[in-house]
Design a protein around this motif. Sequence first.
Motif, PDB file in Angstrom:
ATOM      1  N   VAL A 246     -11.893  -6.695   7.220  1.00  0.00           N
ATOM      2  CA  VAL A 246     -11.479  -5.303   7.319  1.00  0.00           C
ATOM      3  C   VAL A 246     -12.096  -4.561   6.154  1.00  0.00           C
ATOM      4  N   ASP A 247     -12.844  -3.508   6.444  1.00  0.00           N
ATOM      5  CA  ASP A 247     -13.407  -2.722   5.350  1.00  0.00           C
ATOM      6  C   ASP A 247     -12.373  -1.714   4.855  1.00  0.00           C
ATOM      7  N   ALA A 248     -12.701  -1.009   3.801  1.00  0.00           N
ATOM      8  CA  ALA A 248     -11.751  -0.082   3.194  1.00  0.00           C
ATOM      9  C   ALA A 248     -11.354   1.030   4.167  1.00  0.00           C
ATOM     10  N   ASP A 249     -12.284   1.502   5.003  1.00  0.00           N
ATOM     11  CA  ASP A 249     -11.936   2.542   5.971  1.00  0.00           C
ATOM     12  C   ASP A 249     -10.924   2.034   6.988  1.00  0.00           C
ATOM     13  N   GLY A 250     -11.085   0.794   7.425  1.00  0.00           N
ATOM     14  CA  GLY A 250     -10.128   0.189   8.351  1.00  0.00           C
ATOM     15  C   GLY A 250      -8.758   0.064   7.718  1.00  0.00           C
ATOM     16  N   LEU A 251      -8.714  -0.261   6.437  1.00  0.00           N
ATOM     17  CA  LEU A 251      -7.448  -0.383   5.729  1.00  0.00           C
ATOM     18  C   LEU A 251      -6.781   0.982   5.595  1.00  0.00           C
ATOM     19  N   ARG A 252      -7.576   2.017   5.329  1.00  0.00           N
ATOM     20  CA  ARG A 252      -7.019   3.372   5.236  1.00  0.00           C
ATOM     21  C   ARG A 252      -6.384   3.770   6.567  1.00  0.00           C
ATOM     22  N   ARG A 253      -7.061   3.435   7.685  1.00  0.00           N
ATOM     23  CA  ARG A 253      -6.507   3.754   9.009  1.00  0.00           C
ATOM     24  C   ARG A 253      -5.186   3.023   9.220  1.00  0.00           C
TER      25      ARG A 253
ATOM     26  N   ILE B  80       0.865  -1.171   0.000  1.00  0.00           N
ATOM     27  CA  ILE B  80       0.000   0.000   0.000  1.00  0.00           C
ATOM     28  C   ILE B  80       0.901   1.220   0.000  1.00  0.00           C
ATOM     29  N   GLU B  81       0.711   2.077  -0.984  1.00  0.00           N
ATOM     30  CA  GLU B  81       1.484   3.319  -1.038  1.00  0.00           C
ATOM     31  C   GLU B  81       0.635   4.420  -1.653  1.00  0.00           C
ATOM     32  N   GLY B  82       0.645   5.565  -1.023  1.00  0.00           N
ATOM     33  CA  GLY B  82      -0.099   6.706  -1.538  1.00  0.00           C
ATOM     34  C   GLY B  82      -1.584   6.461  -1.728  1.00  0.00           C
TER      35      GLY B  82
END
Length: 82
Positions: free
Chosen positions: A70-77, A32-34
């Motif tokens: 894990v939802d996308a918001d959790g992954l962003r965190r 995961i980058e940027g």
Amino acid sequence: MAKPIAQRIWYMDEQDKRHEVVVRQGDSRFRIEGGVIRGPDSERPDVTLSVPLHRLLIIEDHATQGGEYVDADGLRRRAKES
């Protein structure tokens, strides 16, 4: 707790078609980058998969007891924390 063997990642492409990618434990090709998850595209050899985090639907860890989602918001965190 069991160690992860694989994760399944579901995402939507530019045409809103749902896709699935399986990531094996220790596969360093995915990162995961940027705000984008990158890795090899299993459907198209020699093409790099590049999925913005807002297009991720769900990540399922296949090693945990009962499954960990894990939802996308959790992954962003998680991405911001690392």
